[in-house]
Design an enzyme around this catalytic site. Structure first.
Site, PDB file in Angstrom:
ATOM      1  N   ASN A   1      -2.639  19.079  -1.912  1.00 39.50           N
ATOM      2  CA  ASN A   1      -3.358  18.230  -1.527  1.00 39.50           C
ATOM      3  C   ASN A   1      -2.881  18.688   0.335  1.00 39.50           C
ATOM      4  O   ASN A   1      -3.703  18.791   1.135  1.00 39.50           O
ATOM      5  CB  ASN A   1      -3.237  16.513  -1.547  1.00 39.50           C
ATOM      6  CG  ASN A   1      -4.435  16.635  -0.368  1.00 39.50           C
ATOM      7  OD1 ASN A   1      -3.826  15.002   0.556  1.00 39.50           O
ATOM      8  ND2 ASN A   1      -5.822  16.184  -0.631  1.00 39.50           N
TER       9      ASN A   1
ATOM     10  N   LYS B   1       0.570  -1.027   0.377  1.00 36.77           N
ATOM     11  CA  LYS B   1       0.137  -0.374   0.216  1.00 36.77           C
ATOM     12  C   LYS B   1       0.883   1.058   0.074  1.00 36.77           C
ATOM     13  O   LYS B   1       1.854   1.135   0.725  1.00 36.77           O
ATOM     14  CB  LYS B   1      -1.122  -0.319   1.452  1.00 36.77           C
ATOM     15  CG  LYS B   1      -1.965   1.184   1.268  1.00 36.77           C
ATOM     16  CD  LYS B   1      -3.230   1.226   0.800  1.00 36.77           C
ATOM     17  CE  LYS B   1      -3.638   2.442   0.164  1.00 36.77           C
ATOM     18  NZ  LYS B   1      -3.802   2.670  -1.199  1.00 36.77           N
TER      19      LYS B   1
ATOM     20  N   GLY C   1      -2.380   8.402  -4.170  1.00 41.33           N
ATOM     21  CA  GLY C   1      -1.816   9.470  -4.378  1.00 41.33           C
ATOM     22  C   GLY C   1      -0.695  10.010  -4.042  1.00 41.33           C
ATOM     23  O   GLY C   1      -0.802   9.604  -2.954  1.00 41.33           O
ATOM     24  N   ASP C   2      -0.235  10.966  -4.608  1.00 40.94           N
ATOM     25  CA  ASP C   2       0.909  11.229  -3.914  1.00 40.94           C
ATOM     26  C   ASP C   2       1.109  12.387  -4.655  1.00 40.94           C
ATOM     27  O   ASP C   2       0.212  13.332  -5.017  1.00 40.94           O
ATOM     28  CB  ASP C   2       2.111  10.446  -3.887  1.00 40.94           C
ATOM     29  CG  ASP C   2       3.659  11.105  -2.790  1.00 40.94           C
ATOM     30  OD1 ASP C   2       3.091  10.662  -1.460  1.00 40.94           O
ATOM     31  OD2 ASP C   2       4.327  11.299  -3.472  1.00 40.94           O
TER      32      ASP C   2
ATOM     33  N   LYS D   1       5.523   3.821   8.789  1.00 36.52           N
ATOM     34  CA  LYS D   1       4.160   3.840   8.691  1.00 36.52           C
ATOM     35  C   LYS D   1       2.772   3.364   8.462  1.00 36.52           C
ATOM     36  O   LYS D   1       2.338   3.368   9.295  1.00 36.52           O
ATOM     37  CB  LYS D   1       4.366   5.140   7.469  1.00 36.52           C
ATOM     38  CG  LYS D   1       3.371   5.911   7.316  1.00 36.52           C
ATOM     39  CD  LYS D   1       3.137   7.225   6.044  1.00 36.52           C
ATOM     40  CE  LYS D   1       3.830   8.032   5.423  1.00 36.52           C
ATOM     41  NZ  LYS D   1       3.772   8.688   4.483  1.00 36.52           N
TER      42      LYS D   1
ATOM     43  N   GLN E   1       7.118   4.040   4.071  1.00 34.85           N
ATOM     44  CA  GLN E   1       5.585   3.340   4.019  1.00 34.85           C
ATOM     45  C   GLN E   1       5.815   2.161   4.938  1.00 34.85           C
ATOM     46  O   GLN E   1       4.474   2.211   5.654  1.00 34.85           O
ATOM     47  CB  GLN E   1       5.256   3.559   2.734  1.00 34.85           C
ATOM     48  CG  GLN E   1       3.788   3.714   2.189  1.00 34.85           C
ATOM     49  CD  GLN E   1       3.097   4.835   2.330  1.00 34.85           C
ATOM     50  OE1 GLN E   1       3.603   5.345   1.372  1.00 34.85           O
ATOM     51  NE2 GLN E   1       1.577   4.907   3.135  1.00 34.85           N
TER      52      GLN E   1
ATOM     53  N   LYS F   1       5.710   2.190  -3.062  1.00 36.34           N
ATOM     54  CA  LYS F   1       5.497   3.521  -3.519  1.00 36.34           C
ATOM     55  C   LYS F   1       5.559   2.836  -5.255  1.00 36.34           C
ATOM     56  O   LYS F   1       6.070   2.197  -5.618  1.00 36.34           O
ATOM     57  CB  LYS F   1       6.490   4.242  -2.967  1.00 36.34           C
ATOM     58  CG  LYS F   1       6.017   5.057  -3.481  1.00 36.34           C
ATOM     59  CD  LYS F   1       4.828   5.793  -2.632  1.00 36.34           C
ATOM     60  CE  LYS F   1       4.582   7.540  -2.235  1.00 36.34           C
ATOM     61  NZ  LYS F   1       3.855   7.856  -0.823  1.00 36.34           N
TER      62      LYS F   1
ATOM     63  N   SER G   1      -7.267   5.453   3.228  1.00 38.55           N
ATOM     64  CA  SER G   1      -7.107   4.812   2.193  1.00 38.55           C
ATOM     65  C   SER G   1      -7.043   3.237   2.677  1.00 38.55           C
ATOM     66  O   SER G   1      -8.047   2.759   2.382  1.00 38.55           O
ATOM     67  CB  SER G   1      -6.188   5.013   1.378  1.00 38.55           C
ATOM     68  OG  SER G   1      -5.565   5.259   1.599  1.00 38.55           O
TER      69      SER G   1
HETATM   70  P1  NDP Z   1       0.505  17.950  -4.207  1.00 39.11           P
HETATM   71  O1  NDP Z   1       1.482  17.112  -5.695  1.00 39.11           O
HETATM   72  O2  NDP Z   1      -0.823  17.885  -3.997  1.00 39.11           O
HETATM   73  O3  NDP Z   1       1.310  19.306  -3.916  1.00 39.11           O
HETATM   74  C1  NDP Z   1       2.679  19.180  -3.962  1.00 39.11           C
HETATM   75  C2  NDP Z   1       3.502  21.069  -3.121  1.00 39.11           C
HETATM   76  O4  NDP Z   1       4.758  20.912  -2.770  1.00 39.11           O
HETATM   77  C3  NDP Z   1       2.865  21.720  -4.344  1.00 39.11           C
HETATM   78  O5  NDP Z   1       2.369  23.026  -3.929  1.00 39.11           O
HETATM   79  C4  NDP Z   1       4.322  21.696  -5.035  1.00 39.11           C
HETATM   80  O6  NDP Z   1       4.275  22.815  -5.433  1.00 39.11           O
HETATM   81  C5  NDP Z   1       5.421  21.688  -3.611  1.00 39.11           C
HETATM   82  N1  NDP Z   1       6.542  21.091  -4.370  1.00 39.11           N
HETATM   83  C6  NDP Z   1       6.752  19.387  -5.016  1.00 39.11           C
HETATM   84  N2  NDP Z   1       7.481  19.049  -5.131  1.00 39.11           N
HETATM   85  C7  NDP Z   1       8.720  20.618  -5.059  1.00 39.11           C
HETATM   86  C8  NDP Z   1       9.519  20.031  -5.078  1.00 39.11           C
HETATM   87  N3  NDP Z   1      10.373  19.855  -5.882  1.00 39.11           N
HETATM   88  N4  NDP Z   1      10.326  21.694  -4.615  1.00 39.11           N
HETATM   89  C9  NDP Z   1       8.835  22.810  -3.731  1.00 39.11           C
HETATM   90  N5  NDP Z   1       7.594  22.230  -3.842  1.00 39.11           N
HETATM   91  C10 NDP Z   1       7.577  21.770  -4.305  1.00 39.11           C
HETATM   92  O7  NDP Z   1       1.147  16.824  -3.460  1.00 39.11           O
HETATM   93  P2  NDP Z   1       0.391  16.539  -1.476  1.00 39.11           P
HETATM   94  O8  NDP Z   1      -0.126  17.538  -1.306  1.00 39.11           O
HETATM   95  O9  NDP Z   1       0.042  15.375  -2.318  1.00 39.11           O
HETATM   96  O10 NDP Z   1       2.139  15.835  -1.507  1.00 39.11           O
HETATM   97  C11 NDP Z   1       3.227  16.700  -0.199  1.00 39.11           C
HETATM   98  C12 NDP Z   1       3.197  15.341   0.425  1.00 39.11           C
HETATM   99  O11 NDP Z   1       3.042  15.646   1.421  1.00 39.11           O
HETATM  100  C13 NDP Z   1       4.884  14.714  -0.282  1.00 39.11           C
HETATM  101  O12 NDP Z   1       5.721  14.805   0.607  1.00 39.11           O
HETATM  102  C14 NDP Z   1       4.176  13.333  -0.432  1.00 39.11           C
HETATM  103  O13 NDP Z   1       5.172  12.067  -0.789  1.00 39.11           O
HETATM  104  C15 NDP Z   1       3.542  13.424   1.613  1.00 39.11           C
HETATM  105  N6  NDP Z   1       2.389  12.614   1.437  1.00 39.11           N
HETATM  106  C16 NDP Z   1       1.488  12.688   1.191  1.00 39.11           C
HETATM  107  C17 NDP Z   1       0.353  11.965   1.451  1.00 39.11           C
HETATM  108  C18 NDP Z   1      -0.909  12.499   0.472  1.00 39.11           C
HETATM  109  O14 NDP Z   1      -2.218  11.093   0.955  1.00 39.11           O
HETATM  110  N7  NDP Z   1      -1.511  12.771  -0.507  1.00 39.11           N
HETATM  111  C19 NDP Z   1       0.208  11.028   2.497  1.00 39.11           C
HETATM  112  C20 NDP Z   1       1.355  11.634   3.532  1.00 39.11           C
HETATM  113  C21 NDP Z   1       2.824  12.241   2.903  1.00 39.11           C
HETATM  114  P3  NDP Z   1       4.400  22.378  -7.385  1.00 39.11           P
HETATM  115  O15 NDP Z   1       3.017  22.126  -7.699  1.00 39.11           O
HETATM  116  O16 NDP Z   1       5.171  23.994  -7.460  1.00 39.11           O
HETATM  117  O17 NDP Z   1       5.259  21.621  -7.771  1.00 39.11           O
HETATM  118  O1  2IT Z   2       2.908   9.408   0.956  1.00 33.99           O
HETATM  119  C1  2IT Z   2       1.875   8.517   1.920  1.00 33.99           C
HETATM  120  O2  2IT Z   2       1.343   8.031   2.602  1.00 33.99           O
HETATM  121  C2  2IT Z   2       0.533   8.192   0.750  1.00 33.99           C
HETATM  122  N1  2IT Z   2       0.857   9.508  -0.053  1.00 33.99           N
HETATM  123  C3  2IT Z   2      -0.908   7.978   0.554  1.00 33.99           C
HETATM  124  C4  2IT Z   2      -0.580   6.415   0.169  1.00 33.99           C
HETATM  125  C5  2IT Z   2      -2.174   5.849   0.547  1.00 33.99           C
HETATM  126  O3  2IT Z   2      -1.454   4.779  -0.549  1.00 33.99           O
HETATM  127  O4  2IT Z   2      -2.909   6.025   0.871  1.00 33.99           O
END
Ligand code: NDP
Ligand code: 2IT
Length: 458
Positions: free
Chosen positions: A253, A102, A177-178, A126, A123, A138, A390
């Site tokens: 997100n 997952k 997603g990520d 976690k 992961q 992943k 999830s």
């Molecule tokens: P999104 O794609 O929704 O948003 C990512 C954000 O981070 C954007 O504002 C983006 O800006 C910025 N960003 C991404 N890469 C870079 C970079 N190299 N340098 C500067 N800014 C950057 O992703 P999420 O919000 O889903 O994910 C954010 C973080 O949270 C990640 O580390 C992800 O692994 C982690 N995460 C996500 C989960 C989820 O459920 N979605 C769960 C647990 C962890 P720009 O548009 O300019 O690239």
């Molecule tokens: O980093 C993370 O935990 C995620 N991007 C969410 C993974 C998931 O399966 O919901």
């Protein structure tokens, strides 16, 4: 970087940890982020290995560091002008001892095998901490969705799933997603999976739309969960979120729903960022406007500043850590908060830092926070709310049920509180009170290790 064990252990155990790390460096060259994630976990494990000699004989660490399966594939697609592009697709099925693999899919130009392995490795721990029966995996691609039309994203997702469908399934491997993968992409991926398999298999992906098997509260879960974890850390120090000034990085997100929950709990969030720069909003972030700019228009934080009026300033190329705050919640990407930023936050009086993103804080920065007695929530505990919901989505899919938002939020609050308690108590048990890094690494490891030993040499 040599290992700097966080806890005392006999020299022969420390030698095993060193050898294990050297082996990873030798066998997996060029995977810097994976090395970093492994390094951090190994630094916590000394006393656990010392207490359980059988782990050594079972070569448990070596097995844990070797993914069960790594899939790499070609993803050809055509843009709106008819030009052909070739991207690379990945899925690393790291550890299935506790349940189906997952973990999310990341679409970002920086994605390579080392990045996917670091994320898959994190992961494992976690997901173990959630207690919900999910293994670690992943995936993703070096595809960049920025500036691409919906049709281009759809064609890419269809091509990606035309290979990935062979490897995933509700009982096998369940992506979500990520970065760069949200509701739109999950929709296109699910559509193609259904088409090529001719199966309504809702549990093959999570983060789905509410009309076709999605869970209430999944969109909010990661950000909400990190704020709940932060609130628990503060509660143990006799404080709460009310009236605290918060800096958040990112504007995707995780950042958006971090801000939403923090505001609900009375905090004042004053920053957001993206890869172009950041915004400080003296009146606090206007969440409706931010959601409109990011979720409807797919715009930039500079657009937010333009529309917001005089309270907001956009600083191109800067970092939110320059803004004084009580709490910092990094929610963008790995290694975005370095030692300089950590030292500045500490000088400015930061009390808590909690990772919404995966590994956003460099090891040196983590050290600075912990030395200064700042409450530090590592991502594998603090951002587990997303994958936890999830797993609740999978549970609803298996039962063909749909829970209310309130029910999911209630479950999420319980899960985050349990994760906090597990990390807190584990750290105390191992003589490192208040060290959530040690608590999360050891508690996650103990669960996976016990399941691996019980299942024999596989
Ligand atoms: P999104 O794609 O929704 O948003 C990512 C954000 O981070 C954007 O504002 C983006 O800006 C910025 N960003 C991404 N890469 C870079 C970079 N190299 N340098 C500067 N800014 C950057 O992703 P999420 O919000 O889903 O994910 C954010 C973080 O949270 C990640 O580390 C992800 O692994 C982690 N995460 C996500 C989960 C989820 O459920 N979605 C769960 C647990 C962890 P720009 O548009 O300019 O690239
Ligand atoms: O980093 C993370 O935990 C995620 N991007 C969410 C993974 C998931 O399966 O919901």
């Amino acid at each position: 970087m040599p290992l700097a064990p966080r806890l005392p252990a006999p020299p022969e155990i420390l030698a095993v940890l060193e050898e294990t790390y050297e082996r990873v460096l030798r066998r997996d060259p060029g995977e810097g982020e994976f090395h970093q994630a492994v390094h951090e976990v190994l630094e916590s494990l000394g006393p656990v290995l010392a207490a359980r000699a059988g782990l050594g004989e079972a070569r448990l660490l070596e097995r844990l560091l070797e993914p069960e399966r790594q899939i790499m594939f070609r993803v050809p697609w055509q843009d709106d002008e008819g030009r052909v592009h070739v991207n690379r697709g990945f899925r690393v099925e790291f550890n299935g001892a506790l349940g189906p693999y997952k973990g999310g899919l990341r679409f970002h130009p920086t994605v390579n095998l080392g990045i996917v392995k670091f994320l898959g490795f994190e992961q494992i721990f976690k997901n173990a901490l959630t207690g919900l029966g999910i293994g670690g995996g992943k995936g993703g691609s070096d595809f960049d969705p920025h500036g691409r039309s919906d049709e281009e994203v759809m064609r890419f997702c269809q091509s990606f799933m035309t290979e990935l469908y062979r490897h995933v399934g509700e009982h096998t491997d369940v992506p979500a997603g990520d970065i760069g993968v949200g509701g739109r992409e999950i929709g296109y991926l699910f559509g193609q999976y259904r088409r090529v398999t001719n199966r309504w298999e809702a549990g093959v992906l999570t983060g789905k739309g509410m009309l076709w098997g999605g869970s209430a509260g999944r969109t909010e879960a990661t950000g909400y969960g990190n704020v709940l974890f932060t609130a628990e850390m503060l509660r143990h120090r006799g404080e709460d979120l009310d009236g605290q000034q918060i800096v958040v990085s990112g504007s995707g997100n995780v950042a958006i729903y971090t801000i939403e929950k923090a505001q609900q709990l009375g905090a004042n969030v004053i920053t957001v960022s993206d890869s172009g720069g950041y915004v400080v909003d003296d009146k606090g972030i206007d969440l409706d406007l931010l959601k409109h700019v990011k979720e409807v228009d797919r715009g930039r934080v500079s657009d937010y500043a333009d529309l917001r009026g005089s309270s907001a300033r956009y600083i191109a190329g800067g970092r939110v850590w320059d803004v004084p705050a009580d709490i910092a919640l990094p929610s963008a990407t790995q290694n975005e908060l370095d030692a300089d930023a950590a030292a500045l936050l500490v000088r400015n009086g930061v009390k808590a830092v909690s990772e919404g993103a995966n590994m956003p804080t460099t090891p040196e920065a983590v050290h600075i926070f912990q030395e200064a007695d700042v409450a530090f929530g590592p991502g594998k505990a603090a951002n587990a709310g997303g994958v936890a919901v999830s797993a609740l989505e999978m549970r609803q899919n298996a039962a063909r049920a749909a829970w209310s938002f309130a029910q999911v939020e209630d479950e999420l609050a319980g899960i985050m509180s349990d994760i906090h308690a597990t990390c807190y108590e584990t750290a105390e048990r191992y003589g490192a009170p208040g060290d959530y890094v040690v608590g999360a690494n050891i508690a996650g490891f103990e669960r996976v290790a016990a399941a691996m030993l019980a299942q024999g040499l596989i």
